[in-house]
Design a protein around this motif. Structure first.
Motif, PDB file in Angstrom:
ATOM      1  N   TYR A  89     -14.677   9.900  23.628  1.00 60.63           N
ATOM      2  CA  TYR A  89     -14.905   8.766  22.709  1.00 60.63           C
ATOM      3  C   TYR A  89     -15.974   7.797  23.231  1.00 60.63           C
ATOM      4  CZ  TYR A  89     -11.491  10.501  19.546  1.00 60.63           C
ATOM      5  OH  TYR A  89     -10.851  11.305  18.635  1.00 60.63           O
ATOM      6  N   VAL A 145     -19.157   7.822  21.381  1.00 60.54           N
ATOM      7  CA  VAL A 145     -19.366   7.076  20.129  1.00 60.54           C
ATOM      8  C   VAL A 145     -19.021   5.593  20.341  1.00 60.54           C
ATOM      9  CG1 VAL A 145     -19.100   8.998  18.502  1.00 60.54           C
ATOM     10  CG2 VAL A 145     -17.056   7.768  19.294  1.00 60.54           C
ATOM     11  N   TYR A 204     -18.553  12.231  15.225  1.00 57.97           N
ATOM     12  CA  TYR A 204     -17.169  12.088  14.729  1.00 57.97           C
ATOM     13  C   TYR A 204     -16.672  13.447  14.219  1.00 57.97           C
ATOM     14  CZ  TYR A 204     -18.449   7.157  14.997  1.00 57.97           C
ATOM     15  OH  TYR A 204     -18.883   5.948  15.447  1.00 57.97           O
ATOM     16  N   ASP A 205     -17.550  14.140  13.497  1.00 60.25           N
ATOM     17  CA  ASP A 205     -17.180  15.482  13.010  1.00 60.25           C
ATOM     18  C   ASP A 205     -17.027  16.458  14.177  1.00 60.25           C
ATOM     19  OD1 ASP A 205     -17.172  14.688  10.403  1.00 60.25           O
ATOM     20  OD2 ASP A 205     -19.176  15.456   9.919  1.00 60.25           O
ATOM     21  N   ASN A 261     -13.705  15.767  15.791  1.00 65.89           N
ATOM     22  CA  ASN A 261     -12.582  16.268  14.996  1.00 65.89           C
ATOM     23  C   ASN A 261     -12.462  17.793  15.094  1.00 65.89           C
ATOM     24  OD1 ASN A 261     -11.755  13.722  14.206  1.00 65.89           O
ATOM     25  ND2 ASN A 261     -12.941  13.737  12.301  1.00 65.89           N
ATOM     26  N   ASP A 318     -14.489   2.319  13.862  1.00 68.11           N
ATOM     27  CA  ASP A 318     -14.978   3.574  13.279  1.00 68.11           C
ATOM     28  C   ASP A 318     -14.351   4.789  13.947  1.00 68.11           C
ATOM     29  OD1 ASP A 318     -16.461   2.484  11.311  1.00 68.11           O
ATOM     30  OD2 ASP A 318     -18.420   2.737  12.290  1.00 68.11           O
ATOM     31  N   ALA A 319     -14.290   4.745  15.281  1.00 66.58           N
ATOM     32  CA  ALA A 319     -13.705   5.894  15.989  1.00 66.58           C
ATOM     33  C   ALA A 319     -12.241   6.061  15.582  1.00 66.58           C
ATOM     34  CB  ALA A 319     -13.816   5.696  17.500  1.00 66.58           C
ATOM     35  N   LEU A 375     -12.282   7.254  11.730  1.00 68.39           N
ATOM     36  CA  LEU A 375     -12.897   8.549  11.424  1.00 68.39           C
ATOM     37  C   LEU A 375     -12.275   9.711  12.207  1.00 68.39           C
ATOM     38  CD1 LEU A 375     -16.648   7.357  11.346  1.00 68.39           C
ATOM     39  CD2 LEU A 375     -15.196   7.929   9.376  1.00 68.39           C
ATOM     40  N   CYS A 376     -11.633   9.396  13.323  1.00 72.62           N
ATOM     41  CA  CYS A 376     -11.051  10.468  14.141  1.00 72.62           C
ATOM     42  C   CYS A 376      -9.538  10.367  14.213  1.00 72.62           C
ATOM     43  CB  CYS A 376     -11.682  10.478  15.530  1.00 72.62           C
ATOM     44  SG  CYS A 376     -13.457  10.783  15.482  1.00 72.62           S
TER      45      CYS A 376
END
Ligand code: ATP
Ligand code: MG
Length: 267
Positions: free
Chosen positions: A124, A127, A145-146, A149, A211-212, A215-216
């Motif tokens: 992490y 990001v 992020y993708d 995941n 966001d992390a 989005l995750c």
């Protein structure tokens, strides 16, 4: 109760809506008593987890400086057998690490079946600090992020359980803890002048964290926002989340080799 710590699914995360002081009405004494009462079972769960070697457990800790990652590792995992737990701290990447994709160094450290690995910082950072300090272009970090995941999906599809904890402290609490480090000769060694510019970017970091977290946060690798101003509540709630997960596996001790009933230990 541990639901309190879960990131709500879908949409955005606004950290301002999560109180770092939250303690569920507990006192320090109550929390400490509960943690001690859970210790024996926690240790037993880990032994069964190791003995069965069906799954691996990956615990990811992220926080601002002085957020309590080290203290969490010291306190929460204390009841466990050190042979079954590995702690990996991710620092600034080396040249060799930077010459590979950002998950290369991380993948090498994931736990084998039966083991618990704790990441003190993690992928992490790629990001977080990398985004805030613009160490790579937005085009590069946006895709991560993708990538994260997909990576975490690969791990969970392969039998790894992933629990992610963001230790949420307030900016005031960070100041207090940094001041304590300055004032206490036994803690001074922990003070890094380089942490001050990071503190100045508090707001940017909170946004990057939001966001992390949003989005995750997946069903297979959930984030937990841990109210972490009160260390004793933080330790209690993290212990509970990990134990609830282990309990849900309905572990038991393996039967052992066939024929053990007939074994006579020679004199
Ligand atoms: P901590 O600050 O976690 O308690 P420490 O003080 O012992 O650990 P530091 O030298 O501060 O050690 O190491 C962590 C530093 O490495 C942090 O500033 C972190 O943001 C940075 N870091 C970790 N991963 C990366 C990455 N992928 N890219 C850039 N910097 C990273
Ligand atoms: Mg540091």
């Amino acid at each position: 109760m541990t639901e309190q710590a879960l990131v709500p699914t879908g949409g955005k995360v606004n950290l301002a809506l999560f109180s770092p002081d939250y303690d569920d009405g507990m006192t320090k004494k109550q929390a400490a008593e509960k943690v001690s009462a859970l210790a024996e079972r926690f240790s037993e769960l880990q032994t069964m987890f190791y003995a069965n070697r069906k799954n691996a457990l990956l615990i990811i800790l992220q926080a601002m400086d002085a957020g309590g990652k080290d203290g969490t590792i010291r306190k929460v995992f204390a009841p466990l057998d050190p042979q079954g737990v590995r702690v990996i701290a991710f620092k600034k990447p080396s040249e060799a690490e930077l010459a590979h994709d950002f998950l290369w160094r991380v993948h090498q450290q994931v736990p084998p079946k039966g083991m618990i690995t704790v990441f003190n910082r993690s992928h992490y950072e790629d990001v977080l600090i990398v985004r805030v300090n613009k160490l790579v272009s937005e085009e590069v970090w946006r895709k991560r992020y993708d990538h994260i995941n997909a990576f975490e999906k690969l791990l969970t599809d392969s039998g790894t359980i992933i629990l992610k904890f963001f230790l949420h402290i307030s900016k005031d609490e960070q100041k207090k803890r940094l001041q304590d480090r300055l004032d206490d000769p036994t803690e001074r060694w922990k003070f890094a002048i380089g942490d001050l510019p990071v503190r100045e970017k508090w707001h940017d970091y909170q946004q990057a964290y939001e966001d992390a977290l949003a989005l995750c946060h997946t069903e297979y690798a959930p984030w937990h926002i841990i109210p972490a101003n009160k260390k004793w509540y933080r330790n209690y709630i993290i212990t509970r989340v990990i134990m609830d997960k282990l309990e849900s596996l309905q572990l038991s001790f393996p039967a052992g080799e066939v024929g053990l009933d007939k074994v006579v230990i020679p004199d």
